[in-house]
Write a protein that holds these residues in place. Structure first.
Motif, PDB file in Angstrom:
ATOM      1  N   LEU A  24       8.929  11.103  -9.949  1.00 43.28           N
ATOM      2  CA  LEU A  24       8.835   9.783  -9.334  1.00 43.28           C
ATOM      3  C   LEU A  24       9.425   8.679 -10.206  1.00 43.28           C
ATOM      4  O   LEU A  24       9.431   7.517  -9.811  1.00 43.28           O
ATOM      5  N   GLU A  25       9.912   9.040 -11.371  1.00 42.50           N
ATOM      6  CA  GLU A  25      10.531   8.048 -12.248  1.00 42.50           C
ATOM      7  C   GLU A  25      11.720   7.412 -11.528  1.00 42.50           C
ATOM      8  O   GLU A  25      12.587   8.089 -10.986  1.00 42.50           O
ATOM      9  N   GLY A  26      11.736   6.077 -11.503  1.00 40.85           N
ATOM     10  CA  GLY A  26      12.815   5.350 -10.848  1.00 40.85           C
ATOM     11  C   GLY A  26      12.555   5.037  -9.386  1.00 40.85           C
ATOM     12  O   GLY A  26      13.300   4.268  -8.772  1.00 40.85           O
ATOM     13  N   ARG A  27      11.489   5.621  -8.807  1.00 40.07           N
ATOM     14  CA  ARG A  27      11.151   5.367  -7.403  1.00 40.07           C
ATOM     15  C   ARG A  27      10.296   4.115  -7.272  1.00 40.07           C
ATOM     16  O   ARG A  27       9.595   3.712  -8.193  1.00 40.07           O
ATOM     17  N   VAL A  28      10.366   3.514  -6.087  1.00 35.94           N
ATOM     18  CA  VAL A  28       9.485   2.388  -5.760  1.00 35.94           C
ATOM     19  C   VAL A  28       8.087   2.939  -5.528  1.00 35.94           C
ATOM     20  O   VAL A  28       7.889   3.817  -4.674  1.00 35.94           O
ATOM     21  N   ILE A  29       7.102   2.442  -6.282  1.00 32.68           N
ATOM     22  CA  ILE A  29       5.728   2.945  -6.182  1.00 32.68           C
ATOM     23  C   ILE A  29       4.763   1.772  -6.100  1.00 32.68           C
ATOM     24  O   ILE A  29       4.899   0.785  -6.839  1.00 32.68           O
ATOM     25  N   VAL A  30       3.782   1.877  -5.219  1.00 30.79           N
ATOM     26  CA  VAL A  30       2.674   0.923  -5.177  1.00 30.79           C
ATOM     27  C   VAL A  30       1.370   1.698  -5.097  1.00 30.79           C
ATOM     28  O   VAL A  30       1.318   2.804  -4.555  1.00 30.79           O
ATOM     29  N   ASN A  34      -9.150  -0.530  -2.541  1.00 26.13           N
ATOM     30  CA  ASN A  34     -10.136   0.174  -1.723  1.00 26.13           C
ATOM     31  C   ASN A  34      -9.770   0.069  -0.250  1.00 26.13           C
ATOM     32  O   ASN A  34      -9.365  -0.996   0.229  1.00 26.13           O
ATOM     33  N   ASN A  35      -9.928   1.180   0.453  1.00 25.06           N
ATOM     34  CA  ASN A  35      -9.595   1.247   1.873  1.00 25.06           C
ATOM     35  C   ASN A  35      -8.114   1.004   2.134  1.00 25.06           C
ATOM     36  O   ASN A  35      -7.730   0.653   3.256  1.00 25.06           O
ATOM     37  N   ASP A  36      -7.287   1.173   1.107  1.00 22.72           N
ATOM     38  CA  ASP A  36      -5.832   1.024   1.259  1.00 22.72           C
ATOM     39  C   ASP A  36      -5.466  -0.329   1.846  1.00 22.72           C
ATOM     40  O   ASP A  36      -4.524  -0.444   2.652  1.00 22.72           O
ATOM     41  N   GLY A  37      -6.194  -1.347   1.413  1.00 29.23           N
ATOM     42  CA  GLY A  37      -6.014  -2.663   2.017  1.00 29.23           C
ATOM     43  C   GLY A  37      -4.849  -3.470   1.487  1.00 29.23           C
ATOM     44  O   GLY A  37      -4.078  -4.044   2.264  1.00 29.23           O
ATOM     45  N   CYS A  38      -4.714  -3.552   0.162  1.00 30.50           N
ATOM     46  CA  CYS A  38      -3.659  -4.389  -0.394  1.00 30.50           C
ATOM     47  C   CYS A  38      -3.117  -3.781  -1.686  1.00 30.50           C
ATOM     48  O   CYS A  38      -3.713  -2.860  -2.255  1.00 30.50           O
ATOM     49  N   VAL A  39      -2.003  -4.301  -2.149  1.00 27.98           N
ATOM     50  CA  VAL A  39      -1.324  -3.794  -3.332  1.00 27.98           C
ATOM     51  C   VAL A  39      -2.028  -4.271  -4.600  1.00 27.98           C
ATOM     52  O   VAL A  39      -2.255  -5.471  -4.771  1.00 27.98           O
ATOM     53  N   ILE A  40      -2.376  -3.330  -5.484  1.00 27.09           N
ATOM     54  CA  ILE A  40      -3.019  -3.711  -6.746  1.00 27.09           C
ATOM     55  C   ILE A  40      -2.236  -3.236  -7.966  1.00 27.09           C
ATOM     56  O   ILE A  40      -2.588  -3.562  -9.095  1.00 27.09           O
ATOM     57  N   ALA A  41      -1.186  -2.461  -7.741  1.00 30.70           N
ATOM     58  CA  ALA A  41      -0.328  -2.035  -8.856  1.00 30.70           C
ATOM     59  C   ALA A  41       1.059  -1.737  -8.304  1.00 30.70           C
ATOM     60  O   ALA A  41       1.204  -1.229  -7.189  1.00 30.70           O
ATOM     61  N   ALA A  54      -1.706  -8.140  -4.545  1.00 32.09           N
ATOM     62  CA  ALA A  54      -2.607  -8.571  -3.467  1.00 32.09           C
ATOM     63  C   ALA A  54      -1.896  -8.721  -2.125  1.00 32.09           C
ATOM     64  O   ALA A  54      -2.515  -9.170  -1.157  1.00 32.09           O
ATOM     65  N   ASP A  55      -0.620  -8.340  -2.036  1.00 29.61           N
ATOM     66  CA  ASP A  55       0.029  -8.311  -0.721  1.00 29.61           C
ATOM     67  C   ASP A  55      -0.683  -7.301   0.168  1.00 29.61           C
ATOM     68  O   ASP A  55      -0.958  -6.172  -0.258  1.00 29.61           O
ATOM     69  N   ALA A  56      -0.994  -7.688   1.385  1.00 28.21           N
ATOM     70  CA  ALA A  56      -1.631  -6.763   2.326  1.00 28.21           C
ATOM     71  C   ALA A  56      -0.682  -5.624   2.653  1.00 28.21           C
ATOM     72  O   ALA A  56       0.532  -5.847   2.830  1.00 28.21           O
ATOM     73  N   SER A  73      -3.265   5.789  -2.885  1.00 28.11           N
ATOM     74  CA  SER A  73      -4.588   5.171  -2.860  1.00 28.11           C
ATOM     75  C   SER A  73      -5.126   5.137  -4.289  1.00 28.11           C
ATOM     76  O   SER A  73      -4.721   5.937  -5.128  1.00 28.11           O
ATOM     77  N   SER A  74      -6.033   4.219  -4.557  1.00 26.43           N
ATOM     78  CA  SER A  74      -6.606   4.101  -5.901  1.00 26.43           C
ATOM     79  C   SER A  74      -7.348   5.378  -6.272  1.00 26.43           C
ATOM     80  O   SER A  74      -8.255   5.807  -5.552  1.00 26.43           O
TER      81      SER A  74
END
Length: 419
Positions: A24-30, A34-41, A54-56, A73-74
């Motif tokens: 996954l190196e070089g890939r776009v990852i988010v 909780n509950n797959d609600g928003c971006v935290i990383a 925090a983007d939904a 997911s987290s």
């Protein structure tokens, strides 16, 4: 002169996921909350696309799909275990380590005559990468604030580390360093400072100390002194107990019945009890709360909470669960669509300072033995193997995790097998 280092993991959650999937190196990852609600990383590639913290998820879904992004997911058990490995590794390089969060820590490097700080810092960064696989950034300075600032400055310069060991280096680094990025300058202080034309750390440092104390209280004054290289904050061996311990989680769907909410609060009580025992503390009061979805205007809103005293300062799963379940029954009301519940323990004291009542029927030794046995079994066979009946195994209310990765380091069946 004392020397401190601030260490943190680069894109922590993403780095933990990539560690076990190097393709996954070089890939776009988010990584989602909780509950797959928003971006935290976000990976650096995701940041480059303009995806913000925090983007939904539903707002960036098409953008992620268009760039063949990988979504997770987290996976908190994985992240916590990798964090523990990092902290154990860092402890080899210091006599005092303060774990500040899951992905960062402060270290006291002392004042060793003849020590080449650049060489020593580079060794820490390289050795941690070799031993844990986690990429880190290290900032070094004569105060905690300058060490933290050095870390952020290093990231902006895309360096593994930055050492601020001379007045000239400090002055050069803070010259154009944004005041909003300085540790301790929150939203309120930022607006107050910008009103006075303060835009950089250097602008702030050049203010008179009396003005800073008057406008920003003693905390602002300490920051001001630290930017001048005068230590005012100290590394603590353990986290401050007074802040409390909390466990909370959103449900995967709205809950209207009391039974699943009781199960959830029992789980949170067990989690808090474990944390209390780990730091050898006890809680004297609990705050239990429920939340509806404030973003859903079609539903009636209800945000009840209650703070109750624990009859005897406790850290046992049985005692805290009993109090928590009774409290949730008191604040729950039918007719509402609840989305979240949680528990916060406060009034925390060391376990050795508990005052018991001679005339009460509370069997402290028995409760401690039961909790010790509970911990021993769960440590050996996995967390949650043995639990109270109130904390059901069938958690239909548990959070949604559609993109959950394997728990490579904490579950036998998920351990990577090589051939």
């Amino acid at each position: 002169m004392p020397v401190f280092a601030h260490v943190d993991i680069n894109n922590c959650y993403v780095s933990c996921e990539r560690l076990f999937r190097p393709e996954l190196e070089g890939r776009v990852i988010v990584v989602l909350s909780n509950n797959d609600g928003c971006v935290i990383a976000r990976s650096n590639e995701a940041k480059a696309l303009g995806i913000k913290m925090a983007d939904a998820e539903f707002m960036v879904r098409e953008n992620l799909k268009a760039h063949d992004a990988v979504i997770f997911s987290s996976n908190y058990p994985l992240y916590a275990d990798m964090s523990a490995r990092l902290m154990n590794n860092l402890s080899r390089y210091t006599y005092t380590l303060m774990v500040y969060s899951i992905d960062e820590a402060f270290m006291a490097l002392g004042n060793i005559a003849g020590l080449d700080l650049d060489q020593h810092t580079a060794a820490i960064s390289n050795n941690v990468m070799h031993d844990t696989g986690l990429p880190i950034t290290v900032g070094v300075g004569p105060t905690l604030s300058l060490a933290k600032l050095a870390n952020k400055a290093a990231k902006k310069l895309r360096k593994q580390y930055l050492v601020l060991d001379t007045d000239a280096k400090i002055a050069d680094t803070i010259k154009n360093f944004p005041i909003e990025d300085v540790w301790g300058v929150g939203h309120q202080y930022y607006h107050k400072l910008t009103e006075h034309g303060i835009k950089t750390a250097d602008d702030f440092r050049n203010l008179k100390a009396d003005f800073v104390r008057q406008e920003m209280t003693v905390q602002g004054w300490r920051l001001h002194q630290e930017l001048w290289g005068k230590p005012c904050n100290v590394i603590k061996d353990v986290a401050e107990r007074s802040k409390g311990i909390e466990s909370s989680q959103s449900f995967n769907t709205y809950q209207t019945e009391l039974a699943p909410i009781e199960e959830a609060i029992a789980m949170h009580a067990a989690t808090v009890a474990i944390k209390l025992r780990q730091q050898q503390s006890m809680a004297t009061q609990l705050t239990i709360y429920l939340r509806t979805n404030k973003h859903n205007v079609k539903h009636d809103q209800h945000y009840p909470s209650i703070t109750v005293k624990v009859p005897f300062a406790a850290n046992t799963t049985h005692q805290l669960t009993k109090v928590a379940v009774q409290a949730i029954r008191a604040i729950w009301q039918p007719g509402y669509n609840y989305l979240k519940t949680g528990l916060r323990a406060t009034g925390i004291i060391p376990a050795g300072e508990v005052q018991y009542n001679l005339f009460a029927g509370y069997d402290h030794k028995r409760e401690q033995k039961l909790s010790g046995l509970l911990d021993e079994i769960n440590d050996r066979y996995g967390r949650g193997t043995l639990r109270l009946a109130a904390d059901s195994f069938d958690r239909k209310w548990a959070m949604k995790q559609e993109f959950l990765s394997k728990q490579y380091t904490t579950k036998w069946q998920d351990i990577i097998v090589t051939r």
